[in-house]
Design a protein around this motif. Structure first.
Motif, PDB file in Angstrom:
ATOM      1  N   TYR A  72      17.310   8.099  70.425  1.00  0.00           N
ATOM      2  CA  TYR A  72      17.213   9.548  70.238  1.00  0.00           C
ATOM      3  C   TYR A  72      18.470  10.104  69.587  1.00  0.00           C
ATOM      4  N   SER A  73      18.296  11.189  68.837  1.00  0.00           N
ATOM      5  CA  SER A  73      19.432  11.887  68.228  1.00  0.00           C
ATOM      6  C   SER A  73      20.081  12.790  69.276  1.00  0.00           C
ATOM      7  N   VAL A  74      21.245  13.302  68.956  1.00  0.00           N
ATOM      8  CA  VAL A  74      21.951  14.206  69.870  1.00  0.00           C
ATOM      9  C   VAL A  74      21.096  15.429  70.171  1.00  0.00           C
ATOM     10  N   LYS A  75      20.435  15.960  69.158  1.00  0.00           N
ATOM     11  CA  LYS A  75      19.582  17.133  69.344  1.00  0.00           C
ATOM     12  C   LYS A  75      18.439  16.832  70.300  1.00  0.00           C
ATOM     13  N   GLU A  76      17.800  15.680  70.131  1.00  0.00           N
ATOM     14  CA  GLU A  76      16.696  15.297  71.009  1.00  0.00           C
ATOM     15  C   GLU A  76      17.182  15.057  72.437  1.00  0.00           C
ATOM     16  N   ILE A  77      18.333  14.424  72.580  1.00  0.00           N
ATOM     17  CA  ILE A  77      18.898  14.179  73.910  1.00  0.00           C
ATOM     18  C   ILE A  77      19.200  15.502  74.598  1.00  0.00           C
ATOM     19  N   SER A  78      19.734  16.452  73.855  1.00  0.00           N
ATOM     20  CA  SER A  78      20.054  17.746  74.463  1.00  0.00           C
ATOM     21  C   SER A  78      18.794  18.418  75.006  1.00  0.00           C
ATOM     22  N   GLY A  79      17.683  18.249  74.328  1.00  0.00           N
ATOM     23  CA  GLY A  79      16.420  18.797  74.820  1.00  0.00           C
ATOM     24  C   GLY A  79      15.919  18.083  76.056  1.00  0.00           C
ATOM     25  N   VAL A 115      24.179   7.596  76.895  1.00  0.00           N
ATOM     26  CA  VAL A 115      24.264   6.305  76.194  1.00  0.00           C
ATOM     27  C   VAL A 115      22.899   5.644  76.132  1.00  0.00           C
ATOM     28  N   HIS A 116      22.170   5.652  77.229  1.00  0.00           N
ATOM     29  CA  HIS A 116      20.851   5.012  77.252  1.00  0.00           C
ATOM     30  C   HIS A 116      19.910   5.683  76.245  1.00  0.00           C
ATOM     31  N   LEU A 117      19.851   7.006  76.297  1.00  0.00           N
ATOM     32  CA  LEU A 117      18.936   7.702  75.397  1.00  0.00           C
ATOM     33  C   LEU A 117      19.334   7.541  73.933  1.00  0.00           C
ATOM     34  N   ALA A 141       9.198  12.113  75.126  1.00  0.00           N
ATOM     35  CA  ALA A 141      10.323  12.964  75.513  1.00  0.00           C
ATOM     36  C   ALA A 141      10.048  13.644  76.852  1.00  0.00           C
ATOM     37  N   TRP A 142       8.812  14.087  77.059  1.00  0.00           N
ATOM     38  CA  TRP A 142       8.442  14.714  78.332  1.00  0.00           C
ATOM     39  C   TRP A 142       8.604  13.714  79.481  1.00  0.00           C
ATOM     40  N   LEU A 143       8.130  12.501  79.282  1.00  0.00           N
ATOM     41  CA  LEU A 143       8.249  11.465  80.309  1.00  0.00           C
ATOM     42  C   LEU A 143       9.718  11.168  80.616  1.00  0.00           C
ATOM     43  N   LEU A 144      10.545  11.082  79.586  1.00  0.00           N
ATOM     44  CA  LEU A 144      11.968  10.812  79.806  1.00  0.00           C
ATOM     45  C   LEU A 144      12.660  11.987  80.490  1.00  0.00           C
ATOM     46  N   GLU A 167      23.935  20.659  72.632  1.00  0.00           N
ATOM     47  CA  GLU A 167      24.244  19.522  71.762  1.00  0.00           C
ATOM     48  C   GLU A 167      25.726  19.161  71.855  1.00  0.00           C
ATOM     49  N   THR A 168      26.569  20.171  71.973  1.00  0.00           N
ATOM     50  CA  THR A 168      28.008  19.927  72.101  1.00  0.00           C
ATOM     51  C   THR A 168      28.315  19.135  73.358  1.00  0.00           C
ATOM     52  N   ALA A 169      27.643  19.477  74.460  1.00  0.00           N
ATOM     53  CA  ALA A 169      27.858  18.756  75.716  1.00  0.00           C
ATOM     54  C   ALA A 169      27.436  17.293  75.578  1.00  0.00           C
ATOM     55  N   VAL A 170      26.314  17.053  74.919  1.00  0.00           N
ATOM     56  CA  VAL A 170      25.842  15.679  74.712  1.00  0.00           C
ATOM     57  C   VAL A 170      26.818  14.916  73.813  1.00  0.00           C
ATOM     58  N   GLN A 171      27.293  15.551  72.735  1.00  0.00           N
ATOM     59  CA  GLN A 171      28.260  14.902  71.860  1.00  0.00           C
ATOM     60  C   GLN A 171      29.534  14.550  72.623  1.00  0.00           C
TER      61      GLN A 171
END
Length: 157
Positions: free
Chosen positions: A120-127, A112-114, A57-60, A133-137
């Motif tokens: 990754y889940s929405v929560k993980e992507i938001s991090g 989309v890629h993540l 996650a840090w690398l991404l 999370e709402t913005a990612v959704q």
């Protein structure tokens, strides 16, 4: 971090970091440069990670930030893009989906890629992207809608 540890980390995550950079930049040369920059930053990072998922996650996160910096740069805005190498797919549907994803605006391509390529889940992507999370959704919803519109016409969905 010694040379063997560096080699293990690089071999383990190089494809993930490259794919993420390429999906955002859409340019092999820039994706390779960003991949190298990300690993140089990783090898200079002295703190340890809780586990492999935290390190990935840090690398991404570093990859996404580096890509954003590139997309905002003067050089990127005012230069002619290099020709891309052709990507080979087993089916025409795979090719159509890939091309449709690459035509999305960068903020949607990242989500989309993540989500679909890295799992990754929405929560993980938001991090990772530092958004709510709402913005990612919302980004995923809009991206799916754009893809359905684009691919529905081409694939008779």
């Amino acid at each position: 971090m010694d040379d063997n540890e560096m080699a293990v980390v690089y071999d383990k995550y190089k494809n993930t970091v490259y794919r993420a950079a390429f999906s955002i930049c859409r340019n092999t040369a820039d994706a390779e440069d960003i991949t190298h920059d990300v690993f140089l930053k990783r090898f200079g990072y002295t703190k340890s990670f809780a586990d492999e998922n935290h390190e990935k996650a840090w690398l991404l996160r570093v990859t996404v930030n580096r890509c954003r910096d590139l997309l905002k740069s003067f050089r990127y805005k005012y230069t002619v893009p290099l020709e891309e190498e052709s990507v080979v797919y087993e089916t025409t549907e795979e090719s159509a989906v890939y091309n449709a994803v690459m035509e999305l605006p960068p903020k949607y391509r990242i989500a989309v890629h993540l989500c679909y390529y890295e799992g990754y889940s929405v929560k993980e992507i938001s991090g990772i992207v530092k958004k709510s999370e709402t913005a990612v959704q919302t980004q995923l919803y809009r991206a799916r809608k754009m893809l359905k519109t684009k691919l529905g016409e081409e694939l008779d969905l």
